[in-house]
Motif scaffolding. Structure first.
Motif, PDB file in Angstrom:
ATOM      1  N   ASN A 167      -0.031   2.870  -3.502  1.00 52.48           N
ATOM      2  CA  ASN A 167       0.755   4.104  -3.516  1.00 52.48           C
ATOM      3  C   ASN A 167       2.221   3.862  -3.186  1.00 52.48           C
ATOM      4  O   ASN A 167       3.106   4.381  -3.848  1.00 52.48           O
ATOM      5  CB  ASN A 167       0.176   5.126  -2.530  1.00 52.48           C
ATOM      6  N   GLU A 168       2.452   3.073  -2.124  1.00 57.25           N
ATOM      7  CA  GLU A 168       3.818   2.866  -1.666  1.00 57.25           C
ATOM      8  C   GLU A 168       3.925   1.515  -0.964  1.00 57.25           C
ATOM      9  O   GLU A 168       3.069   1.153  -0.163  1.00 57.25           O
ATOM     10  CB  GLU A 168       4.186   3.982  -0.682  1.00 57.25           C
ATOM     11  N   ILE A 169       4.979   0.779  -1.304  1.00 59.43           N
ATOM     12  CA  ILE A 169       5.291  -0.456  -0.585  1.00 59.43           C
ATOM     13  C   ILE A 169       6.215  -0.056   0.556  1.00 59.43           C
ATOM     14  O   ILE A 169       7.292   0.482   0.335  1.00 59.43           O
ATOM     15  CB  ILE A 169       6.005  -1.492  -1.493  1.00 59.43           C
ATOM     16  N   LYS A 170       5.792  -0.304   1.790  1.00 54.58           N
ATOM     17  CA  LYS A 170       6.577   0.108   2.949  1.00 54.58           C
ATOM     18  C   LYS A 170       7.532  -0.984   3.419  1.00 54.58           C
ATOM     19  O   LYS A 170       8.640  -0.705   3.839  1.00 54.58           O
ATOM     20  CB  LYS A 170       5.649   0.523   4.088  1.00 54.58           C
ATOM     21  N   LYS A 171       7.053  -2.237   3.358  1.00 49.74           N
ATOM     22  CA  LYS A 171       7.886  -3.317   3.896  1.00 49.74           C
ATOM     23  C   LYS A 171       7.488  -4.642   3.254  1.00 49.74           C
ATOM     24  O   LYS A 171       6.308  -4.921   3.071  1.00 49.74           O
ATOM     25  CB  LYS A 171       7.683  -3.388   5.412  1.00 49.74           C
ATOM     26  N   ASN A 184       0.195  -2.526  -9.369  1.00 52.36           N
ATOM     27  CA  ASN A 184      -0.594  -3.019  -8.240  1.00 52.36           C
ATOM     28  C   ASN A 184      -0.099  -4.401  -7.792  1.00 52.36           C
ATOM     29  O   ASN A 184      -0.879  -5.225  -7.362  1.00 52.36           O
ATOM     30  CB  ASN A 184      -2.076  -3.081  -8.613  1.00 52.36           C
ATOM     31  N   ARG A 216      10.677  -5.929  -6.843  1.00 47.41           N
ATOM     32  CA  ARG A 216      10.384  -4.643  -7.479  1.00 47.41           C
ATOM     33  C   ARG A 216       8.875  -4.440  -7.510  1.00 47.41           C
ATOM     34  O   ARG A 216       8.111  -5.397  -7.596  1.00 47.41           O
ATOM     35  CB  ARG A 216      11.012  -4.536  -8.862  1.00 47.41           C
ATOM     36  N   LYS A 217       8.518  -3.162  -7.454  1.00 42.58           N
ATOM     37  CA  LYS A 217       7.097  -2.780  -7.423  1.00 42.58           C
ATOM     38  C   LYS A 217       6.586  -2.603  -8.840  1.00 42.58           C
ATOM     39  O   LYS A 217       7.209  -1.962  -9.666  1.00 42.58           O
ATOM     40  CB  LYS A 217       6.928  -1.482  -6.633  1.00 42.58           C
ATOM     41  N   TYR A 248       1.830  -1.948   2.885  1.00 41.66           N
ATOM     42  CA  TYR A 248       1.792  -0.907   1.861  1.00 41.66           C
ATOM     43  C   TYR A 248       0.652   0.065   2.113  1.00 41.66           C
ATOM     44  O   TYR A 248      -0.230  -0.202   2.928  1.00 41.66           O
ATOM     45  CB  TYR A 248       1.653  -1.524   0.462  1.00 41.66           C
ATOM     46  N   THR A 249       0.709   1.212   1.448  1.00 40.90           N
ATOM     47  CA  THR A 249      -0.397   2.163   1.507  1.00 40.90           C
ATOM     48  C   THR A 249      -1.144   2.100   0.181  1.00 40.90           C
ATOM     49  O   THR A 249      -0.542   1.948  -0.883  1.00 40.90           O
ATOM     50  CB  THR A 249       0.068   3.616   1.772  1.00 40.90           C
ATOM     51  N   GLU A 275      -3.296   2.242   5.309  1.00 43.66           N
ATOM     52  CA  GLU A 275      -2.200   1.278   5.342  1.00 43.66           C
ATOM     53  C   GLU A 275      -2.771  -0.131   5.406  1.00 43.66           C
ATOM     54  O   GLU A 275      -3.743  -0.386   6.106  1.00 43.66           O
ATOM     55  CB  GLU A 275      -1.292   1.532   6.536  1.00 43.66           C
ATOM     56  N   GLU A 309      -6.963   6.930   1.422  1.00 42.95           N
ATOM     57  CA  GLU A 309      -5.639   6.345   1.633  1.00 42.95           C
ATOM     58  C   GLU A 309      -5.562   5.686   3.011  1.00 42.95           C
ATOM     59  O   GLU A 309      -5.976   6.258   4.014  1.00 42.95           O
ATOM     60  CB  GLU A 309      -4.565   7.421   1.497  1.00 42.95           C
TER      61      GLU A 309
END
Length: 171
Positions: free
Chosen positions: A66-70, A82, A78-79, A105-106, A47, A45
């Motif tokens: 895993n996660e969209i941060k900004k 991938n 929307r996520k 994102y991570t 960033e 994992e």
């Protein structure tokens, strides 16, 4: 480390002698490293900051996401699995300039999924068997007229590694 000797022992059911531990650990690291080289990024994992052309759907390069941060676009998004999608995106045929979007994102694995551990252990076992067994070099052998075929180990391994990388990228 994403995959350990304990994972190897658990999957194969083998017990390893002290002299085998270092070889297996090195091979596990080598296989993971080779997969990362094919993908172009780490499996662990991490960033990522990517700058992409503004489109309705933007596919992210590092997998799994895993996660969209900004997202630096003041627009609803929307996520997806991938990718990210801008539902209200309208492409103007008269516009000649392109806009860019910065996405933070991570991506990667905190822990490898079981299917990936299984594939990596299978490759390590192939390497070990090719070192240890003369018979592993042959795909077929004929006693009469002594006809045999040699296995192309390099191509076989590269095909397996490429298939694993492909599975990671589409998952």
């Amino acid at each position: 480390m994403l995959i350990t000797i304990e994972d190897y022992k658990k999957i194969t059911g083998k017990t390893l002698a002290d002299e085998e531990l270092a070889k297996v650990e090195t091979l596990l690291k080598a296989v993971v490293s080779h997969i990362e080289n094919i993908l172009g990024y780490n499996l662990e994992e991490h960033e990522v900051i990517e700058i992409k052309e503004y489109r309705k759907t933007i596919y992210l390069s590092h997998r799994p996401v895993n996660e969209i941060k900004k997202v630096n676009k003041e627009e609803q998004w929307r996520k997806g699995m991938n990718y990210i999608e801008f539902p209200k995106f309208r492409e103007c045929p008269c516009c000649m300039r392109t806009e860019e979007v910065e996405i933070t994102y991570t991506a990667g694995y905190k822990e490898l999924p079981d299917w990936l551990k299984f594939e990596i252990v299978g490759l390590v076992d192939d390497f070990i068997n090719s070192f240890d067994e003369e018979i592993s070099k042959y795909t077929s052998y004929k006693i009469d007229d002594i006809a045999y075929s040699m296995r192309d180990m390099l191509t076989t391994r590269n095909d397996k590694l490429n298939n694993i990388a492909r599975l990671i990228y589409v998952s």
